[in-house]
Design a protein around this motif. Structure first.
Motif, short mmCIF file in Angstrom:
data_model
loop_
_atom_site.label_atom_id
_atom_site.label_comp_id
_atom_site.label_asym_id
_atom_site.label_seq_id
_atom_site.Cartn_x
_atom_site.Cartn_y
_atom_site.Cartn_z
N ILE A 165 0.85 -1.19 0.00
CA ILE A 165 0.00 0.00 0.00
C ILE A 165 0.89 1.23 0.00
CG2 ILE A 165 -2.09 -0.95 1.05
CD1 ILE A 165 -1.01 0.10 3.77
N ASN A 168 -1.20 7.17 -3.51
CA ASN A 168 -1.30 7.28 -4.95
C ASN A 168 -2.02 8.57 -5.35
OD1 ASN A 168 0.02 4.83 -5.43
ND2 ASN A 168 -1.86 3.70 -4.99
N SER A 177 -3.76 3.28 -1.43
CA SER A 177 -4.27 2.09 -2.11
C SER A 177 -3.07 1.29 -2.63
CB SER A 177 -5.19 2.48 -3.27
OG SER A 177 -4.46 3.19 -4.27
N ALA A 179 -0.98 -0.82 -5.90
CA ALA A 179 -0.57 -0.53 -7.28
C ALA A 179 -1.72 -0.78 -8.24
CB ALA A 179 0.62 -1.41 -7.66
N PHE A 180 -1.90 0.15 -9.16
CA PHE A 180 -2.97 0.11 -10.15
C PHE A 180 -4.34 0.01 -9.48
CE2 PHE A 180 0.81 -0.48 -12.51
CZ PHE A 180 0.56 0.11 -13.74
N ASP A 181 -4.38 0.53 -8.24
CA ASP A 181 -5.61 0.57 -7.44
C ASP A 181 -6.34 -0.77 -7.41
OD1 ASP A 181 -6.27 3.49 -6.35
OD2 ASP A 181 -5.16 3.65 -8.23
N LYS A 182 -5.54 -1.84 -7.37
CA LYS A 182 -6.13 -3.18 -7.27
C LYS A 182 -6.64 -3.42 -5.86
CE LYS A 182 -3.57 -5.69 -10.75
NZ LYS A 182 -2.96 -6.96 -11.09
N GLU B 65 4.03 -0.96 -5.84
CA GLU B 65 3.24 0.18 -5.38
C GLU B 65 4.08 1.46 -5.37
OE1 GLU B 65 0.47 1.70 -4.75
OE2 GLU B 65 1.47 3.29 -3.64
N TYR B 68 4.21 2.68 -8.86
CA TYR B 68 2.88 3.20 -9.23
C TYR B 68 2.62 4.55 -8.56
CZ TYR B 68 -2.20 3.40 -9.81
OH TYR B 68 -3.48 3.80 -10.11
#
Lengths: 577, 165
Positions: A165, A168, A177, A179-182, B65, B68
């Motif tokens: 987490i 972002n 959140s 990565a890539f809001d998964k 993350e 990202y």
């Protein structure tokens, strides 16, 4: 030392201290919100602002270092006004459903609003981003509508070496959140729950399974058994305002009985059983050229970490189920048979310091009887809520003792709850087995303590045994990288997913950041377990009478075919991305 | 603003991967070079899709993350590929008051994509940009390197037609 003045009084404080630390030496409280000692020190939330004479503007006490002659004011009109306004601004995007929030009463934001006299929570109401719940994971729920972006959870995840987490986007859109809001279930989160115990608000909470347990208790068909992990007795009291490190075993048992469980047993029994199986497995690996070093498998957070991040090292994991699962497996096979109860009607609840235990109950190959070994795992916090809901006044309960035969525990099993405890318990049994002599001094102090990575070497029956212990997955990484590189010198390794072990698990009572500045939670809670160990007449796992009986009456001997069927499990390689 | 994550399948080539790996190899011992590596990666692929971010995370030994997080913080990084023809509509002050938003809306309507998106066939992408210094021609847009000025919404079908073939 440097000489400073705080609120016109002179103090001499250690050089290099922050204003916050200096004030605390002086006994002056400065409120904080994003600050968490040793974990998150970033000066983001602006609650700890203080007035420093000569400074251009207010400064953040949590990161601003003191200097010779500095004059600090912590309680001026300007400071109070700034803090209050900061709170009002945080509230402008905060989902203020406090009455139904599980953190009501333990929320740090709520506490500060009360202290600073926030009168109108809607003063700066404006644009709001509505975030979806993430309840994809087995162990927790994230509600970003209650997130204040303090980043304590991000720091906790980073401290674990996981970082699934993070913050972002930017500006007003900034949100926590993956990565890539998964969804959390779709990333390599290990379910340790360290983010939960570090969250100041109700943005991250464990998935509540108390309703299922109340329903089972109310179901006349169900024979409901509860087991409590070693560390619960050292922490449950905190949820009722008792001081950190109070052993409440007796009251805990009394409360569970009053909640209506048919049997109140101790996971300690299964911890002793784990030692028997694990010691046998280790010996077998040594004699038959198995994969070494062997690594403990009690901590499901650690297991998840190994499966996600070191899948190629899975053969190093002991195949022993965790004590929670061994316990359930024994209940639904041996005990069900003995009591003449259909395992279908048996409902086993684990009270655990851990959120990953919720995930563990749902794993494959954890159903010795054909039914799940454990039906529900509750955290210490959920148990505390059940006790409150049931109107049980915990501090006034009498001390009661566990039901038998599975209430039998040894000092060795009790210390499972602290980092190094499993290793020490294993050593007590292994040394005695290998030497064939009675072990007089059972204190293996070198494996104790709160260091992230520990190692020790023992001379056993003329053979040198080198062991290592890690707690917290970032520390586990150190030992795993050695194994990967082929440089590991150890025979046996204990790993716990959470820093300090189960006593600091993600399911434990949440202590306010201010308390954590002064009290070493891990050390105090661990001490309660080591004291219980010292006071127990039986301190070796293989001397547990219930364990002995189980082997004579049912399993035969450690590592037997039957023991394998019931007490051992398998693992799966999982993806990192 | 929240960035749009493209659902167009990743079409990276072996050559692109080799280029990226060389960049990572040269920078992997210094984690502070993460952003530089990401810039290079965007130069190679035109954007930073999941597959590329995984390669960067793995190569630089940081969590996905973290990569990202950086990619969504800085405006320069894109999570959506550029089309064969990248349409960039200037939304600088002069173009805006001369009706540039209408151009964006007409293109969106015609192609079925919003700003920072790419058509499924990879032909067109759309972006809104800051002043490109051609205020005398406002409102203005560019298709790759070609500049179109003094436009109205009705000019859009004709311009797109040229590239449709």
């Amino acid at each position: 030392m440097v000489n400073i003045k705080i609120n016109d009084k002179s103090y001499s404080v250690p050089k290099g201290s922050t204003i916050l630390e200096a004030a605390r030496y002086a006994g002056i409280e400065i409120p904080t919100l994003c600050y968490l000692k040793d974990i998150n020190e970033i000066g983001a939330c602006r609650i700890c602002m203080v007035d420093v004479k000569g400074a251009r503007s207010l400064v953040t006490a949590c990161v601003f270092p003191v200097a010779e002659g500095m004059e600090i004011y912590t309680n001026t009109e300007k400071v109070r006004h700034s803090r209050k306004m900061t709170l009002e601004l945080i509230l402008s995007t905060h989902d203020r459903k406090c009455l139904s929030c599980v953190r009501s009463g333990t929320c740090e934001l709520q506490k500060l609003c009360k202290e600073f006299g926030v009168e109108d929570e809607g003063r700066f109401d404006g644009e709001i981003i509505k975030y979806n719940f993430d309840d994809s994971a087995a162990h927790m729920v994230r509600d970003n509508n209650k997130c204040i972006v303090c980043r304590r959870c991000i720091a906790a995840c980073d401290q674990q070496g996981i970082s699934v987490i993070g913050a972002n986007a930017r500006g007003f859109d900034t949100h926590v959140s993956s990565a890539f809001d998964k969804d959390l279930a779709d990333v390599s989160c290990i379910s340790c729950g360290q983010c939960i115990v570090n969250c100041p608000t109700g943005a991250i909470v464990e998935k509540d399974n108390t309703a299922e347990v109340f329903a089972a208790i109310n179901d006349p068909e169900k024979f409901v058994i509860v087991q409590t992990a070693p560390s619960i007795r050292a922490t449950l009291g905190e949820a009722f305002g008792m001081s950190v490190g109070t052993n409440v075993e007796g009251k805990m048992v009394a409360a569970l009985r009053r909640l209506g469980f048919d049997k109140v047993f101790d996971t300690d029994f299964a911890a002793d059983l784990t030692i028997m199986e694990e010691a046998n497995e280790l010996l077998d690996r040594v004699q038959n050229g198995g994969t070494l070093p062997m690594i403990t498998s009690c901590s499901p957070g650690w297991i998840n970490y190994c499966e996600h991040y070191y899948p190629e090292q899975i053969p190093h994991l002991s195949t022993c189920k965790s004590p929670q699962q061994m316990f359930g497996a024994v209940m639904k096979t041996y005990y069900a048979e003995k009591m003449g109860i259909d395992p279908k009607n048996m409902f086993v609840v684990g009270i655990m310091p851990c959120t990953a235990k919720k995930f563990e109950t749902k794993r494959d190959d954890q159903a010795a009887s054909g039914y799940p070994d454990v039906d529900v795992a509750l955290t210490t916090r959920e148990l505390a809520r059940m006790i409150e809901t049931a109107g049980i006044f915990f501090p006034h309960l009498p001390d009661e003792t566990f039901d038998q035969p599975f209430g039998e525990s040894t000092g060795a099993s009790t210390i499972f709850g602290a980092t190094g405890g499993v290793m020490e318990a294993a050593l007590r049994t292994a040394v005695e087995k290998l030497t064939g002599e009675t072990l007089e001094d059972v204190d293996f102090t070198a494996v104790r303590g709160m260091d992230g990575v520990k190692e020790a070497e023992y001379d056993v029956a003329g053979k040198k045994i080198k062991v290592a212990i890690a707690s917290g997955t970032k520390n586990a990484k150190v030992l795993m990288d050695q194994i990967k590189a082929g440089t590991s010198e150890y025979l046996f390794i204990e790993i716990m997913g959470c820093p300090g072990g189960c006593i600091n698990g993600g399911g434990q009572p949440i202590q306010h950041a201010v308390v954590r500045n002064f009290v070493d939670l891990k050390a105090r809670r661990a001490e309660a377990l080591y004291t219980a160990d010292r006071n127990n007449a039986v301190r070796k796992s293989h001397e547990n009478e219930a364990v002995k009986t189980l082997y004579t009456e049912y399993l035969g001997k450690p590592g037997s075919h039957k023991a394998h069927d019931i007490l051992h499990t398998s693992y799966v390689a999982r993806k990192k991305y | 603003m929240l960035k749009k994550i493209s659902s167009i399948p990743f079409k990276g080539t072996k050559e692109q991967e080799e280029q990226l790996m060389a960049v990572i190899e040269a920078n992997k011992d210094d984690k502070s070079m993460l952003m530089h590596v990401m810039q290079e990666a965007q130069g190679i692929y035109g954007y930073l899709p999941y597959e590329v971010q995984v390669m960067i995370a793995e190569g630089m030994d940081v969590s996905l993350e973290k990569v990202y997080g950086v990619s969504t913080f800085y405006a320069q990084f894109s999570l959506s590929p550029k089309g064969e023809y990248n349409i960039s509509v200037c939304l600088g002050t002069a173009c805006y008051v001369k009706g540039a938003q209408d151009l964006v809306d007409r293109i969106s309507e015609k192609l079925g994509i919003g700003p920072d998106e790419c058509t499924a066939d990879g032909k067109f992408s759309l972006e809104a940009c800051r002043c490109i210094g051609a205020c005398g021609l406002a409102p203005v847009l560019t298709v790759n390197d070609e500049v179109y000025g003094k436009l109205t919404g009705d000019d859009i079908p004709g311009i797109l037609e040229k590239y449709m073939a």
